[in-house]
Design a protein around this motif. Structure first.
Motif, PDB file in Angstrom:
ATOM      1  N   LYS A  72       1.256  -1.888   0.172  1.00  0.00           N
ATOM      2  CA  LYS A  72      -0.085  -0.228   0.497  1.00  0.00           C
ATOM      3  C   LYS A  72       0.966   1.657   0.093  1.00  0.00           C
ATOM      4  O   LYS A  72       0.366   1.805  -0.898  1.00  0.00           O
ATOM      5  N   ILE A  73       1.977   1.168   0.351  1.00  0.00           N
ATOM      6  CA  ILE A  73       2.739   2.668   0.293  1.00  0.00           C
ATOM      7  C   ILE A  73       3.460   2.892  -0.812  1.00  0.00           C
ATOM      8  O   ILE A  73       3.136   2.528  -1.702  1.00  0.00           O
ATOM      9  N   LYS A  74       2.654   4.506  -0.562  1.00  0.00           N
ATOM     10  CA  LYS A  74       3.389   5.241  -2.163  1.00  0.00           C
ATOM     11  C   LYS A  74       4.250   6.078  -2.291  1.00  0.00           C
ATOM     12  O   LYS A  74       4.537   6.267  -3.517  1.00  0.00           O
ATOM     13  N   GLN A  75       4.675   6.444  -0.776  1.00  0.00           N
ATOM     14  CA  GLN A  75       5.835   7.295  -1.018  1.00  0.00           C
ATOM     15  C   GLN A  75       6.516   7.673   0.589  1.00  0.00           C
ATOM     16  O   GLN A  75       5.869   7.068   1.812  1.00  0.00           O
ATOM     17  N   GLY A 113       9.116  -5.839  -2.888  1.00  0.00           N
ATOM     18  CA  GLY A 113       7.611  -5.728  -2.893  1.00  0.00           C
ATOM     19  C   GLY A 113       6.183  -4.458  -2.255  1.00  0.00           C
ATOM     20  O   GLY A 113       5.351  -5.191  -2.506  1.00  0.00           O
ATOM     21  N   CYS A 114       7.656  -3.597  -2.609  1.00  0.00           N
ATOM     22  CA  CYS A 114       6.299  -2.177  -2.324  1.00  0.00           C
ATOM     23  C   CYS A 114       5.980  -1.860  -3.742  1.00  0.00           C
ATOM     24  O   CYS A 114       6.503  -1.038  -4.297  1.00  0.00           O
ATOM     25  N   SER A 115       4.433  -2.403  -4.323  1.00  0.00           N
ATOM     26  CA  SER A 115       4.430  -2.238  -6.260  1.00  0.00           C
ATOM     27  C   SER A 115       3.866  -1.203  -6.025  1.00  0.00           C
ATOM     28  O   SER A 115       4.182  -0.985  -7.281  1.00  0.00           O
ATOM     29  N   ASN A 116       3.947  -0.511  -4.907  1.00  0.00           N
ATOM     30  CA  ASN A 116       2.749   1.123  -5.600  1.00  0.00           C
ATOM     31  C   ASN A 116       3.968   2.516  -4.852  1.00  0.00           C
ATOM     32  O   ASN A 116       3.447   3.285  -4.805  1.00  0.00           O
ATOM     33  N   LEU A 117       5.262   1.934  -4.437  1.00  0.00           N
ATOM     34  CA  LEU A 117       6.057   2.663  -4.187  1.00  0.00           C
ATOM     35  C   LEU A 117       6.362   3.986  -5.569  1.00  0.00           C
ATOM     36  O   LEU A 117       7.001   3.202  -6.601  1.00  0.00           O
ATOM     37  N   GLU A 118       6.237   4.911  -5.834  1.00  0.00           N
ATOM     38  CA  GLU A 118       5.967   6.102  -6.952  1.00  0.00           C
ATOM     39  C   GLU A 118       6.769   6.420  -7.261  1.00  0.00           C
ATOM     40  O   GLU A 118       7.804   6.351  -8.327  1.00  0.00           O
ATOM     41  N   ARG A 119       8.120   7.003  -6.722  1.00  0.00           N
ATOM     42  CA  ARG A 119       9.566   6.710  -6.528  1.00  0.00           C
ATOM     43  C   ARG A 119       9.952   7.331  -5.100  1.00  0.00           C
ATOM     44  O   ARG A 119       9.135   7.045  -3.847  1.00  0.00           O
ATOM     45  N   LEU A 120      11.400   6.959  -5.359  1.00  0.00           N
ATOM     46  CA  LEU A 120      12.512   7.184  -3.838  1.00  0.00           C
ATOM     47  C   LEU A 120      12.202   8.611  -4.097  1.00  0.00           C
ATOM     48  O   LEU A 120      12.744   9.751  -4.403  1.00  0.00           O
TER      49      LEU A 120
END
Length: 836
Positions: A622-625, A643-650
């Motif tokens: 769920k984590i996005k950022q 596995g942070c598939s919704n992480l939009e960016r670093l």
């Protein structure tokens, strides 16, 4: 756990001796105090080894060691803050700020108030240390005892003491009897599925025998489907169903026709992560589909559940198999066998004295060596008698004495007073405790910290080393890489049988477990230092390391009583409010594990954790950022984002995490460029996985990643170019590229005059790979292992392959278009292994 004091003393002295501390202490006017503190700590450290030996029988000494540990921890935290300030200064320099801004930052270190505060802290600590040091003479402690260090030559001498799970002595009859029970058709039973229990005390080898039976050729040919699940303490029916399905997917036999599976199971074969999101009814239906009309063997290992209704709930789902299906159960508890068993229980007894001695000789001596040491053999026979037929005890003490020929050491084990402690029938903790007592002190700490993880936990050596590193447990007197030191520690603990079931995975790490009794030993040693938190637990005031199993007000209330916590492992999903409370309260955290959590955004307050070294956010879908404040974690060494598939960016400022050594990421980024990841010059290990949008790596990062030793890229379907600027990756030793369907590895412009040091290259599932890249020739003097697997368009080996002078292993597996090995001269030059 008095050795903690010794370990902290070592860390404090390392900090006091560092150049950075010396620089800042002069600026803040505390050099004199720190010099005096260093002398005092050195004097205390000189007697701590003797204090550890004597503290068990002296309550006053134990109290003194506890007080010492507290003040040394305070000293470590203050000195660690000094280090953080230096890292801040380095970040400013790397950002290319003007000299004026750097000057302003430095001046912020020197205001009168800050200098006064730090000087006050140092003086207070020095005073407390002086008071404790003055008391040490009351205990008449010996000085000058030296902690035994590990060295690589010693490790090479110890490799023969590894225990192969297949190398079992005295259990042939047990194996054949159990196989007979599994193959036998119970004519008097109306059941399709029978349950065969194996019982016995811990350490007898129930699991080892079950493994031997499970992989025996007769058994493999008899059952269409075999599955193995460790039940352990948590007999959660839904969890067990999912584990059974996972095992089936992983262990499908060749004679089980995949094409005949229902579509729902075919989907699981493609991606078993689907299981995690399925509901109760769905997984139950899948299990019935899987077992329907098939003769199966299911091993339920290490069962503790005595709740008959829970077993019946699972059993009802397992009865759809063909007549002759079997469930093999291992348990220490006879009542569990009574509840579950439908066939005769097999009671595993201890080994005979003769077999125990044979096992001991095999593991304590080099082959044939025992003939030259009859006196040692006689002492060994006495030691074996104390093990009461338990193979784990025999194995542990044999590993302890391996290749040692000093009779005094053998007699010390035989005559140790620990054998005289009151113990229950079959209790082998004295044998294990002996092995622990003879560990070097740094290994004692490393071993005890493993108690934070649950029983039957599968350790990954690479991550465990990072965990130890975060707590400063790795000693590198010769400036060796800390990762190499940690690997040495792992192998030492394996050699002493404190870790078991070890195997090397494809990503250069070991996976292994701890036997339940070994875990019990670690827990007993770490009591008061490491704790598992539940709603009903009772925490010691000085506990520093927590594994939190439950949530709720009861847990929060317990945490409010603590102040010096350095480790928090959340094993279940927690509300963000509890995380924020922990961040606010525990400013000295070194390790924060939030794996399998469901936070959409990490709290911005996380940037206040100046001491944090290890942050795990693995498998948070769920984590996005990540909060930009994470970039203030200049001391962070390990960041896990797999596995942070919704992480939009670093975060844009991730380059400011300048101590980062170990990075695993899943992200929606299209390119990991200089702007995206910055100048991570400390990075040693980089694992990029399941990045669906990623098209290129390291664009514009010339001269960066100069310390990178291992690079793994897996399941990045859009990746078209590594853009390695590979000539700058001069430290790279291991490169694995797997399942990247658009990647060919062939650069349009091949780099010339490269100086690479690759030792291993593994290429898997690259359909566009046709030939090996030219840049591989730059590793001609270092490349040892080359594997090409499942590359459908790979055609031939290059003519320059014989130039790879150090090549030891060449594997080509499942490459259908591969047609040319080597020319005549080249083939005679290259005598490596090639597999089709």
């Amino acid at each position: 756990m008095a050795e903690i004091g010794y370990g902290i003393a070592v860390k404090v002295l390392e900090l006091l001796g560092s150049v950075t501390i010396d620089e800042l202490s002069s600026a803040w006017g505390v050099r004199s105090d720190l010099t005096k503190l260093e002398r005092t700590v050195e004097a205390i450290k000189a007697v701590l080894l003797d204090a550890e030996e004597k503290q068990a029988g002296d309550r006053r000494l134990r109290i003194w060691l506890g007080e010492l540990k507290d003040v040394l921890q305070d000293a470590e935290n203050v000195l660690d803050e000094f280090q953080y300030r230096i890292l801040q200064k380095e970040v400013m320099k790397r950002q290319g700020n003007t000299s004026e801004k750097v000057s302003n930052l430095l001046s912020s270190f020197n205001p009168l108030a800050v200098r006064f505060e730090m000087a006050h802290k140092i003086k207070g600590i020095r005073k407390r240390v002086d008071e404790i040091a003055a008391e040490k003479d009351n205990f008449h402690l010996a000085q000058g005892l030296v902690d035994r260090k590990l060295n690589r030559q010693e490790w090479r001498d110890m490799t023969h003491s590894f225990v192969d799970p297949q190398n079992v002595i005295g259990r042939d009859d047990a194996k054949e009897n159990i196989i007979h029970l599994l193959m036998k058709q119970n004519e008097n039973s109306s059941r399709n599925v029978d349950v065969v229990p194996i019982t016995g005390i811990g350490g007898l080898g129930k699991t080892t025998i079950a493994k031997l039976v499970y992989s025996d050729g007769q058994v493999v040919g008899h059952f269409q489907l075999r599955m193995w699940v460790c039940a352990s303490d948590d007999f959660n029916v839904i969890r067990l169903i999912k584990e059974i399905l996972k095992s089936a997917i992983h262990q499908i036999d060749e004679n089980f026709v995949v094409d005949g599976l229902p579509n729902s199971l075919k989907e699981l074969l493609k991606d078993n992560k689907i299981l995690e999101n399925l509901g109760v009814d769905e997984v139950q239906c899948l299990l019935r589909e899987l077992l329907k009309d098939k003769k199966f063997l299911l091993v339920l290992d290490d069962v503790w559940n005595e709740n008959q209704s829970k077993w019946m709930e699972l059993e009802n789902l397992l009865l759809s198999g063909c007549n002759g299906s079997k469930i093999l159960v291992t348990t220490r508890n006879n009542s569990v066998a009574t509840i579950m068993g439908t066939a005769p229980t097999y009671h595993l007894d201890g080994l005979s004295q003769e077999d125990c001695l044979s096992l001991f000789v095999k593991l304590a001596f080099k082959e044939g060596e025992e003939k030259h040491y009859p006196n040692l053999l006689k002492i060994g026979n006495d030691i074996v008698k104390k093990c009461k037929g338990v193979p784990l005890a025999v194995r542990t003490l044999a590993s302890l004495l391996y290749s040692k020929v000093d009779e005094r050491k053998w007699k010390s084990v035989r005559d140790n007073e620990i054998w005289h402690l009151e113990q229950n029938e079959g209790d082998i903790l004295p044998a294990l405790r002996l092995s622990y007592n003879r560990l070097p002190f740094h290994l004692k700490q490393c071993f005890a910290y493993c108690s934070l993880f649950p029983k039957d936990y599968e350790f990954n050596s690479s991550l465990l080393v990072q965990f130890w590193m975060a707590h400063g447990l790795l000693q590198s007197p010769n400036n060796e890489q800390l990762e190499d030191i940690g690997d040495l520690y792992i192998k030492e603990l394996m050699s002493r049988s404190l870790f078991q079931d070890a195997y090397k995975d494809v990503f250069f790490s070991y996976s292994f477990k701890m036997h339940d009794l070994v875990h019990d030993l670690a827990s007993s040693i770490a009591k008061g230092e490491c704790s598992v938190v539940t709603k009903t637990s009772t925490l010691a005031a000085g506990v520093c390391h927590l594994s939190i199993l439950e949530s709720g007000q009861e847990v929060t209330t317990q945490l409010e009583k603590l102040s010096k916590v350095q480790t928090i492992i959340f094993t279940t999903k927690q509300p963000v409010s509890l995380l924020e409370a922990c961040i606010a309260r525990f400013k000295y955290l070194r390790v924060l594990n939030l794996s399998n959590s469901s936070f959409e955004v990490l709290p911005s307050s996380i940037g206040s954790l100046k001491h944090l070294r290890y942050l795990d956010v693995t498998e948070n879908g769920k984590i996005k950022q990540l909060s930009d404040s994470i970039c203030k974690l200049h001391s962070l060494q390990t960041l896990l984002l797999a596995g942070c598939s919704n992480l939009e960016r670093l975060p844009k400022g991730i380059r400011d995490i300048i101590s980062l050594r170990h990075l695993i990421i899943t992200t929606k980024h299209t390119c990991l460029s200089e702007k995206a990841v910055g100048c991570l010059d400390s990075l040693r290990f980089l694992f990029i996985c399941e990045c669906e949008n990623l098209k290129c790596l390291f664009e514009g990062m010339e001269g960066r990643l100069t310390n990178l030793r291992t690079l793994v890229v897996v399941k990045c379907p859009s990746l078209t170019s590594l853009s390695l600027n590979i000539k700058h990756l001069t430290a790279l030793e291991n490169l694995v590229i797997e399942d990247c369907e658009e990647l060919s590895l062939t650069d349009k412009e091949e780099n010339q005059d490269l100086k690479l040091s690759l030792q291993l290259l593994k290429i898997v599932e690259l359909p566009k790979l046709e030939v090996l890249p030219q840049w591989l020739q730059a590793s001609a003097n270092t490349l040892q292992h080359l594997e090409i697997r499942d590359c459908g368009n790979f055609t031939a080996l290059p003519e320059w392959l014989p130039h790879l002078k150090s090549l030891q292993t060449l594997r080509i597996i499942n490459c259908p278009r591969f047609s040319s090995l080597l020319g005549g001269d080249a083939r005679s030059h290259c005598t490596k292994r090639i597999s089709d």
